[in-house]
Design a protein around this motif. Sequence first.
Motif, mmCIF file in Angstrom:
data_model
loop_
_atom_site.group_PDB
_atom_site.id
_atom_site.type_symbol
_atom_site.label_atom_id
_atom_site.label_comp_id
_atom_site.label_asym_id
_atom_site.label_seq_id
_atom_site.Cartn_x
_atom_site.Cartn_y
_atom_site.Cartn_z
ATOM 1 N N VAL A 116 -11.544 8.323 0.747
ATOM 2 C CA VAL A 116 -10.048 8.887 0.406
ATOM 3 C C VAL A 116 -10.301 10.250 -0.157
ATOM 4 O O VAL A 116 -11.191 10.808 -0.708
ATOM 5 C CB VAL A 116 -9.655 8.010 -1.001
ATOM 6 C CG1 VAL A 116 -8.445 8.538 -1.500
ATOM 7 C CG2 VAL A 116 -9.539 6.688 -0.222
ATOM 8 N N GLN A 144 -5.137 -0.962 -9.152
ATOM 9 C CA GLN A 144 -4.660 -0.274 -8.243
ATOM 10 C C GLN A 144 -5.039 1.235 -8.489
ATOM 11 O O GLN A 144 -4.817 1.865 -9.440
ATOM 12 C CB GLN A 144 -2.980 0.085 -8.171
ATOM 13 C CG GLN A 144 -2.560 0.768 -6.960
ATOM 14 C CD GLN A 144 -2.922 0.632 -5.546
ATOM 15 O OE1 GLN A 144 -2.628 -0.584 -5.309
ATOM 16 N NE2 GLN A 144 -3.532 1.446 -4.830
ATOM 17 N N TYR A 196 -5.429 5.104 -3.285
ATOM 18 C CA TYR A 196 -5.871 4.289 -2.404
ATOM 19 C C TYR A 196 -4.659 3.066 -1.824
ATOM 20 O O TYR A 196 -3.673 2.967 -2.755
ATOM 21 C CB TYR A 196 -6.810 3.218 -3.226
ATOM 22 C CG TYR A 196 -8.137 3.827 -3.299
ATOM 23 C CD1 TYR A 196 -9.167 3.249 -2.341
ATOM 24 C CD2 TYR A 196 -8.231 4.762 -4.294
ATOM 25 C CE1 TYR A 196 -10.518 4.006 -2.433
ATOM 26 C CE2 TYR A 196 -9.620 5.353 -4.423
ATOM 27 C CZ TYR A 196 -10.497 4.879 -3.577
ATOM 28 O OH TYR A 196 -12.064 5.763 -3.492
ATOM 29 N N ASP A 197 -4.652 2.702 -0.664
ATOM 30 C CA ASP A 197 -3.726 2.032 0.023
ATOM 31 C C ASP A 197 -3.451 0.734 -0.957
ATOM 32 O O ASP A 197 -2.319 0.020 -0.839
ATOM 33 C CB ASP A 197 -3.665 1.732 1.383
ATOM 34 C CG ASP A 197 -3.558 3.168 2.216
ATOM 35 O OD1 ASP A 197 -2.767 4.215 1.537
ATOM 36 O OD2 ASP A 197 -4.021 3.401 3.222
ATOM 37 N N GLN A 198 -4.499 -0.075 -1.075
ATOM 38 C CA GLN A 198 -4.467 -1.499 -1.364
ATOM 39 C C GLN A 198 -5.348 -1.421 -2.902
ATOM 40 O O GLN A 198 -6.288 -0.455 -3.160
ATOM 41 C CB GLN A 198 -5.514 -2.215 -0.568
ATOM 42 C CG GLN A 198 -4.865 -2.273 0.689
ATOM 43 C CD GLN A 198 -5.438 -3.744 1.576
ATOM 44 O OE1 GLN A 198 -5.627 -4.728 1.084
ATOM 45 N NE2 GLN A 198 -6.303 -3.071 2.671
#
Lengths: 150, 276
Positions: free
Chosen positions: B95, B208, B212-214
């Motif tokens: 990331v 979270q 990050y997406d997930q």
Amino acid sequence: MKTFAYKFFVGMIVILLMNLVQAVVVFAGPASAAYYGITYVEGVHTVTNINSQYWVAKLWSKTKVPVTTMDDIGYSWWTVRERCNGNITKSVQPPPHVLHGTSLYYASSQVAKQSCISGDRQGSSMANHDFYKWPKSHMYLYADEAQFLP
Amino acid sequence: MKKKFLPFVLGFVLLLTLGGIVLLSGLNWPVSVSASEPLTETVMLPTVIVPTTAPEKVEEADKLLQEIQSQVEGTNKKYLKNGWLHVVYQTKNSVASDGTIGDGISIPTEYIMEDWYLLEDDGATKTSAVSFMRDTAGNIVQYSVLYKGKWYNKTLNDITDASPFGPKIDFGFANRAAEMPQSINKQELKTENLVLYTLPIQLAAPIQLEGYDQPTQGTVEKAYFHADGSGLFKLETYMILPDGNQVLDSVTTILVLDNLETPPDEIVKILEEVQQ
């Protein structure tokens, strides 16, 4: 011999000066300010270690004295950073955000730690806190915090 | 004698009270804060799931932990001593960082750190240091100099506090393993001449992470040590997704590790510039 009135007058002057000094000391500082005589607002940050993998930066925008419902309360920009040996290894900027019709704003940002062989790792959180109540103007208040992270 | 000061005392008390009231009422501030409004918000930090261990497995877990600690102690003895510790390591993240950190500088997802530390007290403390972050083409992204307990970032022109402690050339893996020895797994990679220790850390609830997406349910660290006992070679971190799948998040590889009597002239020059 000085009169009672004279002594009373000197006492008054001294006390007024002391009150003024007290006001300056209490309300000085980068994270708090008076909002147009309506309320006293504050920007607060904390940086906390979660575990060996993560840390968290938290941000509060507050109205304090008196607690006052604002039209907008939040931040106009917020930067969360991690440093290793003074070099920035991670920088995240959550998008600007405000809440409406409330007196307190809170947000947190959880960060995965970066590799740092020296262990000289520091997390920091800095933001411009945003306060607005019609018909006054927006007030932007800068506040920050930094802590060592194991 | 006492009567002489009575007017001053009376005036003092009266005006202290009046002055406070006048100042606060003029600013429209009440003296007390409403107790009904929350001024802070309590946030629970994620907790780690500690796996239960069968008694017969405890001995095995302790043995693996001792192996890791022995590897790290051997490397520490060789490199963490008085002198100039030279470390170069490469990190690749999945990331990217957001935006710039000043003057158009952005942090690359893959970078190389080169550190020079002057170690004292048998390697326990660092008194001077220079730390470079370079991109993979060798260009300096930023660099900092440690002088009198402060890091001077010479690229960004800012100053931050430094910790006095010396480096951990296993990136703290042995300490993390000691927190959860029952989770350690070992695998010998004979063709690569490496020993792999795996350390999963499972969170009780997903969190979270910024960028990050997930959400992540925890991490799995994979530490590759040289089989000949010469220390850590590579550290991989995987994110555990809520569905149980693992995705590689970062890889850090040690490229150079040495302890020298004197640093190169370039390092001496940088330190002298900061000291002036």
